[in-house]
Design an enzyme around this catalytic site. Structure first.
Site, PDB file in Angstrom:
ATOM      1  N   ARG A   1     114.912  24.102  86.671  1.00  0.00           N
ATOM      2  CA  ARG A   1     114.608  25.171  87.610  1.00  0.00           C
ATOM      3  C   ARG A   1     114.634  24.691  89.056  1.00  0.00           C
ATOM      4  NH1 ARG A   1     116.399  27.796  84.564  1.00  0.00           N
ATOM      5  NH2 ARG A   1     116.105  29.413  86.086  1.00  0.00           N
TER       6      ARG A   1
ATOM      7  N   ASP B   1     111.643  19.613  79.143  1.00  0.00           N
ATOM      8  CA  ASP B   1     112.028  19.512  80.544  1.00  0.00           C
ATOM      9  C   ASP B   1     110.840  19.778  81.458  1.00  0.00           C
ATOM     10  OD1 ASP B   1     112.298  22.253  79.473  1.00  0.00           O
ATOM     11  OD2 ASP B   1     112.618  22.723  81.563  1.00  0.00           O
ATOM     12  N   GLU B   2     110.940  19.312  82.683  1.00  0.00           N
ATOM     13  CA  GLU B   2     109.994  19.654  83.754  1.00  0.00           C
ATOM     14  C   GLU B   2     108.530  19.531  83.330  1.00  0.00           C
ATOM     15  OE1 GLU B   2     112.790  22.605  86.412  1.00  0.00           O
ATOM     16  OE2 GLU B   2     111.641  23.493  84.801  1.00  0.00           O
ATOM     17  N   ALA B   3     108.247  18.496  82.559  1.00  0.00           N
ATOM     18  CA  ALA B   3     106.865  18.255  82.128  1.00  0.00           C
ATOM     19  C   ALA B   3     106.142  17.458  83.210  1.00  0.00           C
ATOM     20  CB  ALA B   3     106.851  17.525  80.796  1.00  0.00           C
TER      21      ALA B   3
END
Length: 538
Positions: free
Chosen positions: A3, A343-345
């Protein structure tokens, strides 16, 4: 990840064949045979107009004319052949007005034939001449893909739902075809905005036309949980009760999901469900306080920020939750894959991320599925056989690319979804009314003009399993929105996954792409008329 990351001429293999096709097209191809009065001569669509480009195509002989006497011939003992024949008849009957009965007897007409041969699991051969059209494949999937090619060889008006004047010629010649990659996917985000079963089915039909064979459904995120889980009922009932902007949201019952799976299978697409974790989990955290480290449930979220949520890696209860969700979803999903996100953790430490993935990947295997994760999975230890879905940019750091490439060299397969190439929710230009631009503007040529086999430095071409075009829905809430962002870029992604690398050439592709426009008009697909494409006048 996907994102808001931290950083914002070939020679076609078909030159000889396509050259002859262009000569045929220039001279004009005319249907002959038993045509109705007033329909004796009609231009046929040349074989070089197919998208995705076939492995080989040779023009030759007289065209075949579909008439009121045409029959669809099928194998007597094969129910799958009968279903494909019925599908073809359902496409052709409304526009032609012809009965097009299915039969196991006679000669000529349109024949669908399964036979041993060097077609592979999805390949086919199409032979067209004055006496009829024969599609031959080893497996039903190949037969179905051959039917999509036949649709494109018929005039675009064949897609309309009311009787059209015709005539209905199919150019003479032979197409022999098989895919470059076994994994050719498209992802639909139903979490940011919820899409109904009917809307998903519409997208499946659009994907099938271009021989895409995987539908990746993004079923959970911060903004919504979209699949019923009996052992954790508040996930859907509460976590699915909203969406971006605060709309009503929604979720799929288990019967809804089974219907999507069934319908996709009827179009030879395999559903790949995704439950994103350990981040992108606010809808789950809001539904069950026990999944939070502090035992306090956050409020539901309707914005578009990312990276702020995380399951509690230290709690055993977290893994009860994961096991239950994966068990129930795997039981509903006949396909081989289950996507676990990853993702995006940003709210999960690296050590916790590794611990989480080490515990979760074996759960997927326990229930008979193969792991797919976003490429951040390569920062942990991908399970044997796992696939990493790369969504980085041309500008992604060399270190991050090398992490993924190293995993590929060690046996992890890759699905390529570079965000600044095939994220279908990226704006075409600054003036595009829908979509986002964090990965840049992605015009039609940019989305097509790259080679999956050579895209990621250091990754062996043999590690690439295929291509997927994701469509995130922060700004999309209707089927018209989906169509506008997917078309005309989706067919290009499909071609990158299907066609031989030697056929990839923008100058010839843009002409073939432009020729698809009347078909989209007939199907009611509203698309972006890119100035890079020589569209026919309306």
């Amino acid at each position: 990840m996907r994102r808001h990351p931290s950083t914002t001429p070939r020679t076609p293999r078909l030159t000889r064949a396509l050259g002859s096709l262009l000569l045929v097209a220039a001279a004009g191809v005319f249907a002959v045979g038993a045509a109705p009065a007033g329909q004796e001569r009609a231009a046929a669509t040349p074989l070089d107009r197919i998208v995705p480009a076939p492995a080989s195509a040779e023009a030759g002989g007289s065209p075949y004319l579909v008439t009121r006497d045409t029959r669809i011939r099928i194998d007597a003992a094969r129910e799958d052949t009968r279903r494909i024949g019925a599908y073809l008849a359902d496409v052709l009957r409304p526009s032609t007005g012809y009965p097009l009965p299915l039969t196991t007897h006679g000669r000529g007409g349109i024949r669908l034939r399964l036979a041993n041969g060097r077609f592979g699991a999805e390949g086919y051969r199409l032979d067209s001449g004055a006496r009829g059209v024969t599609i031959t494949a080893r497996e039903p999937a190949g037969l179905f893909h051959g039917v999509q090619t036949l649709r494109q060889l018929l005039p675009a008006a064949v897609e309309r739902k009311s009787v059209q004047p015709g005539p209905w010629p199919v150019a003479g010649g032979t197409v022999e075809d098989a895919p470059r990659y076994a994994y050719r996917g498209a992802m639909l985000d139903v979490s940011r905005h919820f899409f109904t079963v009917a809307q998903v089915k519409r997208y499946i039909d659009e994907l099938a036309l271009y021989k895409i064979n995987k539908l990746h459904l993004h079923l959970s995120d911060d903004q919504g949980w979209r699949i019923a889980v009996d052992s954790w009922p508040r996930l859907a009932a509460y976590g699915g009760s909203t969406e971006v902007g605060g709309g009503p949201g929604g979720f799929y019952t288990k019967d809804d999901y089974r219907e999507i799976v069934r319908y996709a299978a009827s179009r030879y697409l395999e559903v790949v469900p995704e439950i994103d974790m350990p981040g992108h989990t606010n809808a789950a955290l809001a539904s069950y306080a026990e999944l939070n480290c502090d035992g306090v449930a956050p409020p539901l979220y309707t914005g578009t920020k990312v990276g702020f949520s995380s399951l509690c890696v230290a709690k055993d209860r977290t893994y009860d939750f994961v096991d239950d969700v994966i068990r129930e979803l795997a039981a509903l999903t006949p396909g081989r894959y289950l996507h676990i996100g990853g993702d995006e953790a940003h709210s999960t430490s690296h050590d916790d991320y590794v611990k989480f993935m080490d515990r979760v990947q074996p759960v997927v295997a326990k229930y008979g599925k193969t792991v797919i994760g976003w490429h951040q999975l390569t920062g942990a230890t991908p399970a044997p056989g796992a696939l990493a879905q790369y969504w980085g940019l041309d500008s992604t750091s060399a270190a991050e690319k090398e992490q993924v490439a190293k995993a590929a060299r060690n046996g992890t397969g890759l699905i390529l979804s570079p965000a600044d190439r095939v994220y279908l929710d990226m704006k075409y230009t600054k003036d595009t009314p829908l979509g986002l631009a964090w990965a840049g503007y992605v015009e039609v040529r940019r989305s097509y003009d790259w080679d999956p086999g050579a895209y990621l430095p250091g990754a062996p071409a043999s590690a690439v399993r295929g291509v997927e075009a994701p469509l995130w829905s922060e700004t999309l809430s209707t089927s018209a929105h989906i169509d506008y962002m997917a078309f005309p870029r989706l067919p290009g992604a499909a071609e990158l996954g299907w066609s031989p690398a030697a056929t990839h050439d923008w100058e010839t592709y843009k002409v073939r792409l432009a020729a698809q426009a009347p078909r989209w008009d007939a199907l009611g697909i509203g698309y972006y008329r890119s100035p890079q494409v020589p569209w026919p006048s309306r």
